[in-house]
Design a protein around this motif. Structure first.
Motif, short mmCIF file in Angstrom:
data_model
loop_
_atom_site.label_atom_id
_atom_site.label_comp_id
_atom_site.label_asym_id
_atom_site.label_seq_id
_atom_site.Cartn_x
_atom_site.Cartn_y
_atom_site.Cartn_z
N THR A 135 0.92 -1.22 -0.03
CA THR A 135 0.05 0.05 -0.22
C THR A 135 0.88 1.30 -0.10
OG1 THR A 135 -1.20 -1.27 1.70
CG2 THR A 135 -2.08 0.88 1.19
N SER A 187 -0.74 4.48 -0.73
CA SER A 187 -1.49 5.64 -0.04
C SER A 187 -3.11 5.08 -0.08
CB SER A 187 -1.12 6.91 -0.75
OG SER A 187 -1.70 7.00 -1.79
N THR A 209 3.02 2.76 -14.10
CA THR A 209 4.17 1.97 -14.37
C THR A 209 4.26 0.79 -13.38
OG1 THR A 209 4.90 4.04 -14.85
CG2 THR A 209 6.55 2.25 -14.78
N SER A 210 4.64 1.18 -12.15
CA SER A 210 4.54 0.11 -11.15
C SER A 210 3.45 0.39 -10.00
CB SER A 210 5.92 0.19 -10.25
OG SER A 210 6.09 1.31 -9.63
N SER A 211 2.65 1.27 -10.35
CA SER A 211 1.46 1.50 -9.28
C SER A 211 0.14 1.38 -9.83
CB SER A 211 1.92 2.99 -8.49
OG SER A 211 1.45 3.75 -9.62
N VAL A 237 1.52 -0.46 -4.96
CA VAL A 237 2.65 -0.34 -5.76
C VAL A 237 3.30 -1.98 -5.83
CG1 VAL A 237 5.02 0.46 -6.08
CG2 VAL A 237 3.22 2.03 -5.30
N LYS A 241 12.29 -1.81 -11.38
CA LYS A 241 10.99 -1.42 -11.10
C LYS A 241 10.00 -2.43 -11.98
CE LYS A 241 8.69 2.94 -11.13
NZ LYS A 241 8.59 4.38 -11.06
N ARG A 272 -4.65 10.92 -9.53
CA ARG A 272 -3.02 10.32 -9.43
C ARG A 272 -2.42 11.81 -9.26
NH1 ARG A 272 1.57 8.97 -12.88
NH2 ARG A 272 2.75 7.40 -11.79
N HIS A 324 -0.41 8.37 3.76
CA HIS A 324 0.67 8.09 2.78
C HIS A 324 1.70 7.05 3.58
CE1 HIS A 324 4.43 9.84 0.69
NE2 HIS A 324 4.06 8.65 0.48
N PHE A 325 1.96 5.98 3.23
CA PHE A 325 2.87 5.08 3.67
C PHE A 325 4.12 5.44 3.23
CE2 PHE A 325 -0.73 2.71 4.24
CZ PHE A 325 -0.97 2.34 5.53
N ARG A 326 5.09 6.24 3.86
CA ARG A 326 6.34 6.50 3.38
C ARG A 326 7.34 5.56 3.37
NH1 ARG A 326 5.93 12.52 4.85
NH2 ARG A 326 4.01 12.54 5.41
N GLY A 327 7.16 4.66 4.26
CA GLY A 327 8.38 3.66 4.04
C GLY A 327 7.88 2.39 4.73
#
Ligand code: COA
Length: 565
Positions: free
Chosen positions: A69, A71, A98-100, A128, A136, A160, A249-252
């Motif tokens: 995930t 976001s 692209t990857s999302s 993603v 990627k 997006r 928003h999942f930053r990491g």
């Protein structure tokens, strides 16, 4: 809107078989006491976990590999869900980039005894595909099959665009709005914010992780919701109800073995709602803490009649607390502006909304989505043709005849006039149509797709969306009614190397028709001069599109719009 039936959606379908999106995943859960809070209602955290799992399965079905995930857009919970009810979550991939991928999630609830169904919330999450050693992942593209899918596919690109600039926009708006707010007011009986501060730690164990040992996004959201609920309860000494969540928003990433530290505090309390800020950080051993996620949640407290109760005021802590307090005021304004613009049903959208920088992004989004909705309606009927310009009306069950594709094809479409009761709702104040002409260029909201030249065969046109807005500097006058233009604009779609289809859509109430009726019936040349200007502009810029700054083209880049718009 036309029904989706008979659109020849599925080459692979057997006759009589209903079409089902191949990425669609459904989860149904009966709400048990173990899923509920002390009020016997499904806890929002549990719902977020189910939503995240369903959406993840849909994303992975499309990607064919493991996904995370990235976001979850703003969620507004319309209803609570009681123990014994059945929750159904349907997720499907709207579009792969692209990857999302954007995954649309719809949550409904069912009362088994009365056979009633209702909508609980809708959400959009971005997943993603996990990077491979080779780099990627390049996802396969989706081909929308039905009218609804086509629209969601198209809107996904716009969402997006908004998502990726969201943090930047909010920061800009906050810095400008909080400067205007002045000092916080002191209330005698206010609750000290410190009293609402919560800190809690969680150890990430295997049941909290997915099949790739990463912590489930839904689990993190549930833990965040848990601490936020405690903060909200401490302000009012009552059980709060979660109404909405600003974007997660999942930053990491976080993994099994991480210690997750969750912190929350009430930032501000308004009359009937409060904003709680919550943050999740992770660490393992002696490592520094990693910022995983931050969110803002809005709670209410309901009385016995399920009406929101008046809340106590909050006394912020000095410096940081005061900053958070003021930012909460600014965010509330942004949320309200946004709600005003986009939460109404299509036929209830206010014709003209007050102009403010804080609603620019959502006004633009709303206009684009209105235009895309019109663009996906396929049952236009050819009404007349003049100088290669086709005029069509949206009569049911009729189609725009083929063979009308010319170098410049346009449709001047007027939806059915508003019904009398809807007209009444429009109401004053009136604003000048002439005012729109004279100073309107700055007030036209222009927006476009992320692809300047859409790929051929994809229904994803370049868009110019505009609508009249009210401005305090241009007050209404008795003679002019600016409110009567809803959302209008152009879609420009490259159909082949030789044919570009330019469509003009105009929605207006009968009151404004005398001003523009000459254009609608094609008696004025201004539409075709606007089309020519757009076409010339695109022609002149098509080779330099790669160098265009960002994905939005602002008013300064655009050809002049016709005066009559
Ligand atoms: N919202 C939506 N999509 C986002 C995003 C956001 N806030 N931030 C990045 N993306 C998208 C990018 O647009 C890009 O999409 P594309 O490939 O289709 O063009 C994709 O994510 C990858 O972006 P990239 O720049 O290559 O990687 P990144 O360094 O920005 O990392 C994540 C993005 C999501 C992989 C990274 O932030 C991450 O690992 N987050 C934690 C995810 C996770 O573990 N979630 C579960 C809970 S912990």
């Amino acid at each position: 809107m036309a029904s989706e039936e008979g659109k020849g959606a599925c080459v692979t379908m057997e006759i009589g078989e209903a079409y089902r999106n191949p990425t669609e995943v459904t989860m149904s859960q009966i709400v048990l006491p173990c899923h509920s809070n002390h009020c016997g209602e499904l806890s929002a955290g549990q719902l977020l976990k189910w939503m995240d799992s369903t959406a993840c399965l849909s994303a992975e079905r499309h990607a064919g590999c493991s996904c995370v995930t990235a976001s979850v857009d703003d969620i507004h919970f319309e209803h609570t869900i009681g123990v014994g009810n059945v929750v159904t979550i349907i997720a499907k991939v709207n579009r792969a980039f692209t990857s999302s991928m954007e995954v649309g999630i719809m949550v409904t609830c069912e009362d088994l005894y009365t056979d009633t169904h209702w909508r609980v919330c809708q959400a959009f999450a971005t997943f993603v595909a996990r990077r491979r050693e080779t780099g990627k992942v390049q996802l396969k593209q989706l081909t929308p099959q039905t009218q609804t899918e086509q629209m969601e596919y198209s809107l996904a690109a716009e969402r997006r665009r908004m998502r990726l600039i969201h943090a930047e926009i909010i920061t800009d708006l906050l810095s400008s709005s909080t400067a205007q707010l002045g000092e916080c007011r002191e209330y005698q009986d206010a609750v000290p914010a410190e009293r609402t501060r919560v800190e809690s730690v969680e150890l990430v164990l295997p049941p909290h992780a997915n099949h790739q040992v990463s912590t489930f996004g839904g689990q993190i959201m549930a833990w965040m919701e848990n601490v936020a609920t405690i903060s909200a309860s401490r302000l009012c000494n009552a059980h709060p109800t979660l109404r909405s969540i600003d974007m997660f928003h999942f930053r990491g990433p976080s993994h099994i073995g991480d210690r997750l530290v969750l912190k929350s505090i009430v930032n501000n309390a308004f009359k009937h709602s409060m904003e709680v800020g919550v943050c999740a950080e992770a660490y393992q051993g002696g490592e520094p803490q990693r910022h995983i996620n931050s969110a803002f949640m809005t709670f209410e407290v309901l009385d016995a009649d399920r009406k929101p109760r008046t809340l106590p005021r909050i006394r912020p802590e000095p410096v940081d607390g005061k900053r958070r307090y003021q930012e909460a005021v600014a965010r509330k304004k942004i949320r309200l502006d946004r709600k005003y613009i986009i939460s109404c049903k299509q036929n209830e959208v206010p014709l003209s909304v007050p102009w403010d920088p804080s609603n620019q992004m959502y006004l633009s989004y709303n206009n684009v989505s209105a235009l895309k909705l019109m663009d996906t309606i396929n049952n236009w009927v050819l009404t007349s043709e003049k100088n290669k310009t086709v005029h069509a009306g949206g009569e049911p069950d009729a189609v725009l005849q083929s063979g009308d594709e010319r170098e410049r094809l346009s449709r001047a479409d007027v939806p059915p006039p508003l019904r009398p009761q809807e007209e009444k709702r429009v109401g004053p104040p009136l604003s000048g149509v002439r005012g729109d002409h004279e100073s309107g260029r700055r007030r036209h909201h222009l927006s476009c797709q992320d692809a300047f030249h859409p790929k051929r065969g994809q229904r994803d046109p370049y868009l110019i969306a505009l609508r009249s807005v009210t401005l305090p500097t241009h007050p209404p006058t008795a003679d002019y009614n600016r409110r009567e233009v809803l959302c209008a604009g152009f879609t420009i779609l490259e159909e082949s190397s030789a044919v570009t289809k330019v469509t003009y859509y105009n929605q207006a109430t009968p009151g404004v028709l005398p001003y523009i009726s000459t254009d609608i019936v094609g008696l004025s040349s201004s539409f075709s001069s606007a089309f020519s200007a757009c076409s010339d502009y695109l022609e002149a810029n098509k080779d330099s599109s790669a160098t265009l700054d960002s994905q939005t083209i602002n008013a300064a880049n655009m050809p002049p719009l016709p005066k009559e718009l």
